[in-house]
Design a protein around this motif. Structure first.
Motif, PDB file in Angstrom:
ATOM      1  N   CYS A  33      -7.193   4.403  -5.036  1.00 24.23           N
ATOM      2  CA  CYS A  33      -8.287   4.770  -4.140  1.00 24.23           C
ATOM      3  C   CYS A  33      -8.221   6.243  -3.764  1.00 24.23           C
ATOM      4  O   CYS A  33      -7.149   6.764  -3.470  1.00 24.23           O
ATOM      5  CB  CYS A  33      -8.225   3.943  -2.864  1.00 24.23           C
ATOM      6  SG  CYS A  33      -8.313   2.177  -3.149  1.00 24.23           S
ATOM      7  N   GLY A  34      -9.353   6.884  -3.738  1.00 26.71           N
ATOM      8  CA  GLY A  34      -9.445   8.276  -3.334  1.00 26.71           C
ATOM      9  C   GLY A  34      -9.002   9.218  -4.436  1.00 26.71           C
ATOM     10  O   GLY A  34      -8.453   8.805  -5.453  1.00 26.71           O
ATOM     11  N   GLU A  35      -9.277  10.490  -4.215  1.00 22.21           N
ATOM     12  CA  GLU A  35      -8.868  11.516  -5.171  1.00 22.21           C
ATOM     13  C   GLU A  35      -7.881  12.450  -4.498  1.00 22.21           C
ATOM     14  O   GLU A  35      -7.989  12.733  -3.309  1.00 22.21           O
ATOM     15  CB  GLU A  35     -10.077  12.298  -5.663  1.00 22.21           C
ATOM     16  CG  GLU A  35     -10.980  11.457  -6.541  1.00 22.21           C
ATOM     17  CD  GLU A  35     -12.007  12.296  -7.270  1.00 22.21           C
ATOM     18  OE1 GLU A  35     -11.751  13.489  -7.503  1.00 22.21           O
ATOM     19  OE2 GLU A  35     -13.053  11.739  -7.607  1.00 22.21           O
ATOM     20  N   CYS A  61      -2.516  13.913   1.348  1.00 23.16           N
ATOM     21  CA  CYS A  61      -3.944  13.848   1.052  1.00 23.16           C
ATOM     22  C   CYS A  61      -4.395  12.403   1.263  1.00 23.16           C
ATOM     23  O   CYS A  61      -3.603  11.553   1.640  1.00 23.16           O
ATOM     24  CB  CYS A  61      -4.236  14.358  -0.361  1.00 23.16           C
ATOM     25  SG  CYS A  61      -3.824  13.240  -1.698  1.00 23.16           S
ATOM     26  N   LYS A  62      -5.636  12.111   1.036  1.00 22.96           N
ATOM     27  CA  LYS A  62      -6.169  10.784   1.357  1.00 22.96           C
ATOM     28  C   LYS A  62      -6.030   9.757   0.233  1.00 22.96           C
ATOM     29  O   LYS A  62      -6.408   8.610   0.401  1.00 22.96           O
ATOM     30  CB  LYS A  62      -7.619  10.913   1.783  1.00 22.96           C
ATOM     31  CG  LYS A  62      -7.769  11.777   3.033  1.00 22.96           C
ATOM     32  CD  LYS A  62      -9.070  11.534   3.706  1.00 22.96           C
ATOM     33  CE  LYS A  62      -9.255  12.424   4.911  1.00 22.96           C
ATOM     34  NZ  LYS A  62      -8.405  12.109   6.007  1.00 22.96           N
ATOM     35  N   ALA A  63      -5.463  10.149  -0.895  1.00 24.24           N
ATOM     36  CA  ALA A  63      -5.310   9.214  -2.015  1.00 24.24           C
ATOM     37  C   ALA A  63      -4.228   8.185  -1.700  1.00 24.24           C
ATOM     38  O   ALA A  63      -3.231   8.490  -1.049  1.00 24.24           O
ATOM     39  CB  ALA A  63      -4.957   9.968  -3.279  1.00 24.24           C
ATOM     40  N   ARG A  67       0.867  -1.186   0.000  1.00 29.55           N
ATOM     41  CA  ARG A  67       0.000   0.000   0.000  1.00 29.55           C
ATOM     42  C   ARG A  67       0.900   1.230   0.000  1.00 29.55           C
ATOM     43  O   ARG A  67       1.821   1.349   0.793  1.00 29.55           O
ATOM     44  CB  ARG A  67      -0.910   0.041   1.216  1.00 29.55           C
ATOM     45  CG  ARG A  67      -1.760   1.303   1.193  1.00 29.55           C
ATOM     46  CD  ARG A  67      -2.698   1.389   2.338  1.00 29.55           C
ATOM     47  NE  ARG A  67      -3.171   2.763   2.463  1.00 29.55           N
ATOM     48  CZ  ARG A  67      -4.317   3.117   2.981  1.00 29.55           C
ATOM     49  NH1 ARG A  67      -5.135   2.194   3.430  1.00 29.55           N
ATOM     50  NH2 ARG A  67      -4.648   4.377   3.066  1.00 29.55           N
ATOM     51  N   TRP A  68       0.616   2.139  -0.912  1.00 29.74           N
ATOM     52  CA  TRP A  68       1.381   3.373  -1.089  1.00 29.74           C
ATOM     53  C   TRP A  68       0.469   4.546  -0.781  1.00 29.74           C
ATOM     54  O   TRP A  68      -0.639   4.636  -1.300  1.00 29.74           O
ATOM     55  CB  TRP A  68       1.862   3.481  -2.529  1.00 29.74           C
ATOM     56  CG  TRP A  68       2.733   2.350  -2.963  1.00 29.74           C
ATOM     57  CD1 TRP A  68       2.324   1.144  -3.463  1.00 29.74           C
ATOM     58  CD2 TRP A  68       4.149   2.311  -2.949  1.00 29.74           C
ATOM     59  NE1 TRP A  68       3.406   0.362  -3.763  1.00 29.74           N
ATOM     60  CE2 TRP A  68       4.559   1.064  -3.450  1.00 29.74           C
ATOM     61  CE3 TRP A  68       5.131   3.224  -2.553  1.00 29.74           C
ATOM     62  CZ2 TRP A  68       5.877   0.702  -3.574  1.00 29.74           C
ATOM     63  CZ3 TRP A  68       6.464   2.858  -2.675  1.00 29.74           C
ATOM     64  CH2 TRP A  68       6.824   1.614  -3.175  1.00 29.74           C
ATOM     65  N   SER A  69       0.929   5.472   0.064  1.00 29.23           N
ATOM     66  CA  SER A  69       0.156   6.665   0.416  1.00 29.23           C
ATOM     67  C   SER A  69       0.757   7.882  -0.274  1.00 29.23           C
ATOM     68  O   SER A  69       1.975   7.969  -0.446  1.00 29.23           O
ATOM     69  CB  SER A  69       0.164   6.870   1.925  1.00 29.23           C
ATOM     70  OG  SER A  69      -0.500   5.801   2.569  1.00 29.23           O
ATOM     71  N   CYS A  70      -0.092   8.832  -0.613  1.00 29.75           N
ATOM     72  CA  CYS A  70       0.352  10.049  -1.276  1.00 29.75           C
ATOM     73  C   CYS A  70       1.324  10.818  -0.380  1.00 29.75           C
ATOM     74  O   CYS A  70       1.103  10.939   0.829  1.00 29.75           O
ATOM     75  CB  CYS A  70      -0.852  10.921  -1.618  1.00 29.75           C
ATOM     76  SG  CYS A  70      -0.400  12.464  -2.434  1.00 29.75           S
TER      77      CYS A  70
END
Length: 73
Positions: free
Chosen positions: A52-54, A36-38, A29-32
């Motif tokens: 997932c998410g914008e 932000c929540k993407a 899993r990679w987070s921005c």
């Protein structure tokens, strides 16, 4: 995967950068990086499986130097 000036590695996908949040046997899993929540999920070979998410911000403009290091413009 890209390597930054500070030596860290990140995932660059559609001009957005992501840091590795956690790893399981079959996926990552990679987070921005812009807080932000993407996020996105890849398999262990880094093939994107789910986005997932914008993003709540514009994409980054990255430049690859001659040594293969990326810098944000």
């Amino acid at each position: 995967m890209i390597k930054l000036v500070n030596g860290k590695s990140q995932l660059l996908y559609q001009n957005y950068t992501y840091y590795r949040h956690y790893v399981t046997k079959s996926q990552i899993r990679w987070s921005c990086t812009s807080n932000c929540k993407a996020y996105l999920k890849t398999d262990v070979s880094l093939v994107v499986k789910k986005l997932c998410g914008e993003h709540s911000h514009q994409p980054k403009f990255m430049h690859k130097t001659q040594d293969g290091i990326y810098v944000t413009l």
